[in-house]
Scaffold this active site. Sequence first.
Site, PDB file in Angstrom:
ATOM      1  N   ASN A   9      42.540  57.147  40.137  1.00 57.78           N
ATOM      2  CA  ASN A   9      41.717  57.281  38.931  1.00 57.78           C
ATOM      3  C   ASN A   9      41.061  58.655  38.985  1.00 57.78           C
ATOM      4  O   ASN A   9      40.120  58.861  39.735  1.00 57.78           O
ATOM      5  CB  ASN A   9      40.649  56.171  38.909  1.00 57.78           C
ATOM      6  CG  ASN A   9      39.683  56.352  37.756  1.00 57.78           C
ATOM      7  OD1 ASN A   9      39.965  57.083  36.805  1.00 57.78           O
ATOM      8  ND2 ASN A   9      38.522  55.696  37.836  1.00 57.78           N
ATOM      9  N   LYS A  11      39.317  60.203  36.817  1.00 59.91           N
ATOM     10  CA  LYS A  11      38.080  60.351  36.040  1.00 59.91           C
ATOM     11  C   LYS A  11      38.150  61.653  35.229  1.00 59.91           C
ATOM     12  O   LYS A  11      39.228  62.016  34.782  1.00 59.91           O
ATOM     13  CB  LYS A  11      36.858  60.304  36.966  1.00 59.91           C
ATOM     14  CG  LYS A  11      36.949  59.155  37.974  1.00 59.91           C
ATOM     15  CD  LYS A  11      35.681  58.905  38.692  1.00 59.91           C
ATOM     16  CE  LYS A  11      35.915  57.850  39.765  1.00 59.91           C
ATOM     17  NZ  LYS A  11      34.699  57.307  40.295  1.00 59.91           N
ATOM     18  N   HIS A  97      36.060  49.887  33.715  1.00 58.38           N
ATOM     19  CA  HIS A  97      35.583  50.586  34.921  1.00 58.38           C
ATOM     20  C   HIS A  97      34.051  50.568  34.920  1.00 58.38           C
ATOM     21  O   HIS A  97      33.421  50.644  33.860  1.00 58.38           O
ATOM     22  CB  HIS A  97      36.119  52.022  34.931  1.00 58.38           C
ATOM     23  CG  HIS A  97      35.890  52.697  36.251  1.00 58.38           C
ATOM     24  ND1 HIS A  97      34.681  53.270  36.585  1.00 58.38           N
ATOM     25  CD2 HIS A  97      36.709  52.860  37.324  1.00 58.38           C
ATOM     26  CE1 HIS A  97      34.776  53.772  37.819  1.00 58.38           C
ATOM     27  NE2 HIS A  97      36.000  53.543  38.290  1.00 58.38           N
ATOM     28  N   GLU A  99      31.962  52.752  35.523  1.00 64.08           N
ATOM     29  CA  GLU A  99      31.323  53.902  34.863  1.00 64.08           C
ATOM     30  C   GLU A  99      31.303  53.717  33.339  1.00 64.08           C
ATOM     31  O   GLU A  99      30.376  54.167  32.671  1.00 64.08           O
ATOM     32  CB  GLU A  99      32.050  55.199  35.271  1.00 64.08           C
ATOM     33  CG  GLU A  99      31.698  55.568  36.709  1.00 64.08           C
ATOM     34  CD  GLU A  99      32.761  56.362  37.449  1.00 64.08           C
ATOM     35  OE1 GLU A  99      33.680  56.885  36.806  1.00 64.08           O
ATOM     36  OE2 GLU A  99      32.668  56.444  38.696  1.00 64.08           O
ATOM     37  N   GLU A 169      36.027  46.355  42.316  1.00 62.86           N
ATOM     38  CA  GLU A 169      35.357  47.586  42.717  1.00 62.86           C
ATOM     39  C   GLU A 169      33.856  47.329  42.833  1.00 62.86           C
ATOM     40  O   GLU A 169      33.141  47.358  41.815  1.00 62.86           O
ATOM     41  CB  GLU A 169      35.593  48.676  41.676  1.00 62.86           C
ATOM     42  CG  GLU A 169      37.040  49.040  41.492  1.00 62.86           C
ATOM     43  CD  GLU A 169      37.193  50.471  40.989  1.00 62.86           C
ATOM     44  OE1 GLU A 169      37.865  51.245  41.652  1.00 62.86           O
ATOM     45  OE2 GLU A 169      36.603  50.798  39.952  1.00 62.86           O
ATOM     46  N   GLY A 175      32.363  56.062  44.802  1.00 61.99           N
ATOM     47  CA  GLY A 175      31.920  57.449  44.885  1.00 61.99           C
ATOM     48  C   GLY A 175      30.734  57.659  45.817  1.00 61.99           C
ATOM     49  O   GLY A 175      30.104  58.707  45.793  1.00 61.99           O
ATOM     50  N   SER A 215      35.509  54.132  47.460  1.00 63.79           N
ATOM     51  CA  SER A 215      35.579  55.037  48.610  1.00 63.79           C
ATOM     52  C   SER A 215      36.774  54.769  49.525  1.00 63.79           C
ATOM     53  O   SER A 215      36.661  54.863  50.747  1.00 63.79           O
ATOM     54  CB  SER A 215      34.253  55.007  49.390  1.00 63.79           C
ATOM     55  OG  SER A 215      33.194  55.423  48.554  1.00 63.79           O
TER      56      SER A 215
END
Length: 263
Positions: A9, A11, A97, A99, A169, A175, A215
């Site tokens: 991904n 991003k 996701h 985010e 996730e 991250g 991660s």
Amino acid sequence: MRQIIIAGNWKMNKNASETQEFCAELAQYLKTHSVKDVLPLIAPVFPFLAKAADLLAKLPAAVAAQDVSAYESGAYTGEVSATQLGSIGLNYCIIGHSERRQYHHETDALVRSKLLQLREQDIIPIVCLGETLEQREAGETEKVVVTQLEGCFRDIELKSGSEIVIAYEPVWAIGTGRTATSLQAQEVHAIIRNWLKQRYGVEISGIISILYGGSVKPDNIAGLLRQPDIDGGLIGGASLKIADFCQMIDTAVDVAREKRPTP
Ligand code: PEP
């Protein structure tokens, strides 16, 4: 045995030439390495999807969008529809996701609408879910994940299980450099598999791929992939360097060999 998906991904990273360079190197790698039972997948930003799909055409790899509109077409400035993604031959799309949930206030109901749009085009959604640190510390992980599954898959019937992918996730691991241990991840993957079993039956739940994200790096991926219910990784930061990405594909090929039933 389920195929192992190694999904990058990206991003909001990489410009046109960086995307092109990565795809050319990945294409070269795929021409010289066997990736039996492993699917490498990358998710660049919208403007470069068609170019990436072109560069990887006819190779054992896939290209995914990072999001899709919940609407079919029309006056939705800035949105990209599932039909438009389908028109450039995409087979996968990430939805939900964390985010998107955090910065764009996406709900499970919205994720479900996006899933329905993708189904119309036979694009496989990679449905992301996972708990925050506060929720984990409050002992609510199972409740949160099950609520997300119930919301995203409300009234959604499946034919074989191969038409969806789920990505677990944990938000606290995305991250942050803080990975869930293989056992922590497996524990939640087993909860998800069990929910799928209750909802769709043994056969379909056994076919659905459940990826882990948070991660994942070359030095921790093997332990995660060896878990029985972890069928790949949704990888952010570590997917941006071609050497690291190819190293993780190599590891997945080794683990796929270990997981393959002996004839
Ligand atoms: C992600 O983007 O889905 C992700 C898991 O990112 P990272 O690997 O950088 O934690």
